[in-house]
Each structure stands twice: as C-alpha cells, then as structure tokens.
Write a protein that holds these residues in place. Structure first.
Motif, PDB file in Angstrom:
ATOM      1  N   UNK A 176     -12.718   2.280   8.963  1.00 42.08           N
ATOM      2  CA  UNK A 176     -11.638   3.029   8.298  1.00 42.08           C
ATOM      3  C   UNK A 176     -10.289   2.325   8.436  1.00 42.08           C
ATOM      4  N   UNK A 177      -9.573   2.222   7.320  1.00 44.95           N
ATOM      5  CA  UNK A 177      -8.263   1.583   7.359  1.00 44.95           C
ATOM      6  C   UNK A 177      -7.467   1.911   6.102  1.00 44.95           C
ATOM      7  N   UNK A 178      -6.175   1.698   6.201  1.00 39.68           N
ATOM      8  CA  UNK A 178      -5.267   1.786   5.062  1.00 39.68           C
ATOM      9  C   UNK A 178      -4.711   0.388   4.842  1.00 39.68           C
ATOM     10  N   UNK A 179      -4.915  -0.180   3.676  1.00 42.22           N
ATOM     11  CA  UNK A 179      -4.376  -1.508   3.392  1.00 42.22           C
ATOM     12  C   UNK A 179      -2.869  -1.433   3.229  1.00 42.22           C
ATOM     13  N   UNK A 180      -2.161  -2.288   3.969  1.00 46.08           N
ATOM     14  CA  UNK A 180      -0.698  -2.308   3.946  1.00 46.08           C
ATOM     15  C   UNK A 180      -0.157  -3.378   3.006  1.00 46.08           C
ATOM     16  N   UNK A 181      -0.787  -4.548   2.986  1.00 44.10           N
ATOM     17  CA  UNK A 181      -0.303  -5.660   2.164  1.00 44.10           C
ATOM     18  C   UNK A 181      -1.348  -6.759   2.104  1.00 44.10           C
ATOM     19  N   UNK A 182      -1.425  -7.422   0.965  1.00 39.94           N
ATOM     20  CA  UNK A 182      -2.225  -8.638   0.861  1.00 39.94           C
ATOM     21  C   UNK A 182      -1.360  -9.834   1.237  1.00 39.94           C
ATOM     22  N   UNK A 183      -1.992 -10.840   1.833  1.00 38.51           N
ATOM     23  CA  UNK A 183      -1.252 -12.007   2.271  1.00 38.51           C
ATOM     24  C   UNK A 183      -0.787 -12.860   1.085  1.00 38.51           C
ATOM     25  N   UNK A 184       0.248 -13.635   1.344  1.00 42.59           N
ATOM     26  CA  UNK A 184       0.783 -14.574   0.366  1.00 42.59           C
ATOM     27  C   UNK A 184      -0.313 -15.525  -0.110  1.00 42.59           C
ATOM     28  N   UNK A 185      -0.385 -15.718  -1.417  1.00 44.19           N
ATOM     29  CA  UNK A 185      -1.387 -16.608  -2.021  1.00 44.19           C
ATOM     30  C   UNK A 185      -1.351 -17.996  -1.392  1.00 44.19           C
TER      31      UNK A 185
END
Length: 234
Positions: A176-185
């Motif tokens: 279980x988790x809440x995604x906060x941000x995707x990393x820089x490409x």
C-alpha cells in the motif's frame, strides 16, 4: 492471501533514510514509459482499482509533495494535481499504446461488474497509517502505508483478492502506498540526491492516520495525471 505477519516482515526494507544511492541517480525505464524528456507526463493508458482519498488526507499529502518540490525540484517530473491522489488497491492493465490495451480494458470492466454482482460488497472503512516515504523501484517517490492491525489488513486483502479474480496482478503482493512524484526523466546528480535525502529524512519523522472509506473506484487513465472514475465498488 498474504498473512499479516508476512506482510510486516516483507516491508522491513522501508526505512526512514531514503535508499537512493550515492552517485548520479538514473531512473528506471518505467519512468520513460510515462514521462516525456521535458518531464511532462506522456499518454499512458489503462485501468485500475483505487481508493480515492478524503480532502483532509489530500491536503496533508499535498503539503508533503510541496515540501519535496521546494527542497529538490530538479529530482522530479511535473507535479501531480491534488484531485488525483489515491491509494492503488489493484492495477489491471497499462500500456503506452491504446490500441494494444483497449480490448483488455473493456473486458476488465465487464469482468469486474460480473465479479461484483456475484460477490456484492458492503461499505466499510479500513484504518491505515503512514509508514515512510520511500523510493519505489527507482521510478517514483511514494508514501508507504500500513494497516493498523491484522483485522484491517485482512479487509484490504479480501478486496485485493476479489479484484484479482478479474485479472491476476503482475506483481505478487500488495504494497500500500500513495505516489507522491515520478522522478526526473534525466535523473539527477549526487548533490540533488543529498538534498532530497535530507528532506525525506525530515518528513519521515512524522506519521499520521488515514482512513480508507467508501471511495473505492474502478478507474481508467490516459496518463499518470489523468484518471477517470467509472464506478464505485461499494
């Protein structure tokens, strides 16, 4: 169904210190599937079952996201809007190519409605608490969650197993988790990694409760920032 004690043992890797390495950070190839070179989200199609979050929880999570972007904005792609914040119960399908996945999405929706008709759900609440902000397989920064106790874990697992009748999840266990941000490409250097690690360590000093209530939805998405709720599961 994974038992509670096994789950607790499995998430022992989650620590207050961010595990991101000491050198130049290069993201997983999964980022390239979902993010453009300019760090905007690219088209990405699929369907999923998620818990939408209440407004108070979204505000608290947004505050965490804001602090991360203020501390090390160069580490991330574009920021999520508050409205899409959620906890995924079970992913179903996903692809960069709509044509390759459209029939699967259609069949998933029909199959899920059949499963719910055969196994009607009653509204319930599931009590969770935040654990740590962690690096999720070099793809994204997420806020990990844990159930309050075995009873709450079993509620979650029963729902997970029900949706698993529609399509077996590509990874074997629910984390279980809440995604906060995707990393820089393009990744980021060690100085940025240190800044991010310091910010995460400070944020990980705090924990708070979250209640997953009746906002359990079947959703479709056309990118990682565009989700459409189709129907509630209960």
């Amino acid at each position: 169904m994974e038992i509670y004690s096994d789950f607790i043992n499995r998430i022992n890797y989650q620590q207050s210190q961010l595990q991101i390495g000491d050198g130049y950070f290069k993201p997983s190839g999964r980022v390239y599937e979902k993010v453009n070179k300019d760090n905007s989200f690219k088209p990405f199609y699929g369907d999923t079952v998620v818990f939408d979050l209440d407004d108070n929880t979204k505000l608290r999570v947004c505050k965490i996201i804001d602090e991360l972007y203020e501390a090390a904005p160069e580490c991330f792609c574009e920021k999520f809007d508050k409205s899409i914040l959620h906890m995924t119960l079970h992913d179903l399908s996903a692809s960069e190519n709509l044509n390759s996945v459209s029939s699967e999405i259609f069949n998933n929706e029909i199959r899920l409605l059949q499963v719910l008709n055969d196994n009607p759900l009653k509204p319930q609440s599931i009590k969770m608490k935040t654990n740590f902000i962690i690096n999720m397989v070099n793809t994204s920064l997420v806020l990990a969650l844990v159930p309050y106790d075995e009873t709450e874990w079993n509620k979650l697992q029963q729902l997970y197993e029900l949706v698993n009748k529609v399509k077996v999840c590509p990874y074997p266990y629910l984390t279980p988790h809440i995604t906060l941000a995707y990393f820089n490409y393009n990744g980021f250097d060690e100085d940025s990694a240190r800044k991010l690690s310091r910010a995460v360590a400070e944020l990980n000093r705090k924990s708070f409760a979250i209640t997953l209530d009746d906002k359990l939805y079947y959703q479709k998405f056309i990118s990682m920032k565009d989700y459409i709720s189709v129907f509630k599961l209960y």
